[in-house]
Enzyme design. Sequence first.
Site, mmCIF file in Angstrom:
data_model
loop_
_atom_site.group_PDB
_atom_site.id
_atom_site.type_symbol
_atom_site.label_atom_id
_atom_site.label_comp_id
_atom_site.label_asym_id
_atom_site.label_seq_id
_atom_site.Cartn_x
_atom_site.Cartn_y
_atom_site.Cartn_z
ATOM 1 N N GLY A 28 0.800 -1.217 0.000
ATOM 2 C CA GLY A 28 0.000 0.000 0.000
ATOM 3 C C GLY A 28 0.835 1.270 0.000
ATOM 4 C CG ASN A 29 1.591 3.061 -2.689
ATOM 5 O OD1 ASN A 29 0.645 3.431 -3.378
ATOM 6 N ND2 ASN A 29 2.300 1.970 -2.945
ATOM 7 C CB THR A 44 9.537 2.234 -1.430
ATOM 8 O OG1 THR A 44 9.300 0.937 -1.990
ATOM 9 C CG2 THR A 44 11.039 2.449 -1.255
ATOM 10 N N GLY A 45 8.635 0.162 0.859
ATOM 11 C CA GLY A 45 9.170 -0.979 1.598
ATOM 12 C C GLY A 45 9.058 -0.920 3.106
ATOM 13 C CD GLU A 77 2.918 0.662 -7.649
ATOM 14 O OE1 GLU A 77 3.035 1.305 -8.714
ATOM 15 O OE2 GLU A 77 2.728 -0.559 -7.609
ATOM 16 C CG HIS A 96 -2.018 1.184 -4.188
ATOM 17 N ND1 HIS A 96 -2.949 0.382 -4.823
ATOM 18 C CD2 HIS A 96 -0.884 0.447 -4.127
ATOM 19 C CE1 HIS A 96 -2.397 -0.777 -5.125
ATOM 20 N NE2 HIS A 96 -1.150 -0.772 -4.713
HETATM 21 P P1 13P Z 1 5.667 0.708 -1.838
HETATM 22 O O1 13P Z 1 6.053 0.188 -0.465
HETATM 23 O O2 13P Z 1 6.871 0.935 -2.712
HETATM 24 O O3 13P Z 1 4.800 1.925 -1.729
HETATM 25 O O4 13P Z 1 4.850 -0.430 -2.576
HETATM 26 C C1 13P Z 1 3.832 -1.130 -1.959
HETATM 27 C C2 13P Z 1 2.813 -1.646 -2.905
HETATM 28 O O5 13P Z 1 1.748 -2.009 -2.492
HETATM 29 C C3 13P Z 1 3.109 -1.697 -4.357
HETATM 30 O O6 13P Z 1 1.939 -1.953 -5.058
#
Ligand code: 13P
Length: 265
Positions: A28-29, A44-45, A77, A96
Site C-alpha cells: 500500500g501507499n 517504499t518498503g 508507485e 492505494h
Molecule cells: P511501496 O512500499 O513501494 O509503496 O509499494 C507497496 C505496494 O503495495 C506496491 O503496489
Amino acid sequence: MNEYEIKKEICDIGKRIYNKGMVAANDGNISVKLNDHEFLCTPTGVSKGFMTPEYICKVDENGKVLQANGSFRPSSEIKMHMRVYRERPDVNAVVHAHPMYATSFAIAGIPLTQPIMPEAVIALGCVPIAEYGTPSTEEIPDAVSKYVQHFDSVLLANHGALTFSDSLLNAYFKMESTEFYAQLLYQAKLLGGPKELSEEQVQRLYEIRRQFGLKGKHPADLCPNTKAGKPSCHNCGGNCSHAGASENADLVASITKKVMEQLGL
Ligand code: 13P
C-alpha cells in the site's frame, strides 16, 4: 493543517488501512498534495501500519525526491499517484491498498457495477478495473489514466484498488466504501445473487447525489441520459450515446460508451 500535522494524518491513515487488513506487510501507499510542486508520500518498503512522521518523504510533481530522512525513499508507485494529480487537479490525496474483497474482484476480472445498496451508488457509482500493469512502471499510470476522469475509485487488475479525493480522509473513505461494496456484493452472490436496485431507485439516488453537490467524479454526472431524465450508468446498458442532444452531450456520450465497453457493459 501544517506539514507536520499532514504527515501525522498520513501515519494515522496508514495504521487504519493496516489494522483493517486492507494491506499486508509493507503493501500500500498514500500521498497528499501540498501544492502544485510539492507532495508528501509514504516511503517504499515499510509497513504503513508502523510509520511515524519522520518516515514521510516529500517529492515534486515528477516524483523526484525533495526531502527524505535517512534511507527512506518514496513509494515505488509514486508515478501512479503523480498521474492522478496531473490529470485530476481537484484531487488532493491518493490511497492505494489491497483490500481482500475489492482485490478479489480485481483478480477475478469482475468490475463493481451492480447497484446493490444506496451508499455505494451515491458515493462511487461503478468501480471499473484498470488493465493489469507491472508495479512501479508507467503501465499502471497508463491503465489508470483511462478511468481517472470518470471515477474516484478504480480496481487495478490482479493487484488492488486506488482511490482519490479532495482530502486524505475522503480518499480513505472511498477505499473503505469500495471494500464494503465489494464485500457485500461477494456475500450476496454467495446467498444466491443480489437483488439489484431498480432503474428508478438508482435515479433517485443520483438525484440525491446531485442535490448534495457531492465533490469528485461519478459516472452519473457523465451520462447525457441523466441530463435528459433517462436511466444512467448502472442501468442504461451502455446506450448513453442514443441520448446525446448537443455536441457536448455527444462527446460525453462517446467517452461514457468507451468506459462502458471497457467495463464490459
Ligand atoms: P511501496 O512500499 O513501494 O509503496 O509499494 C507497496 C505496494 O503495495 C506496491 O503496489
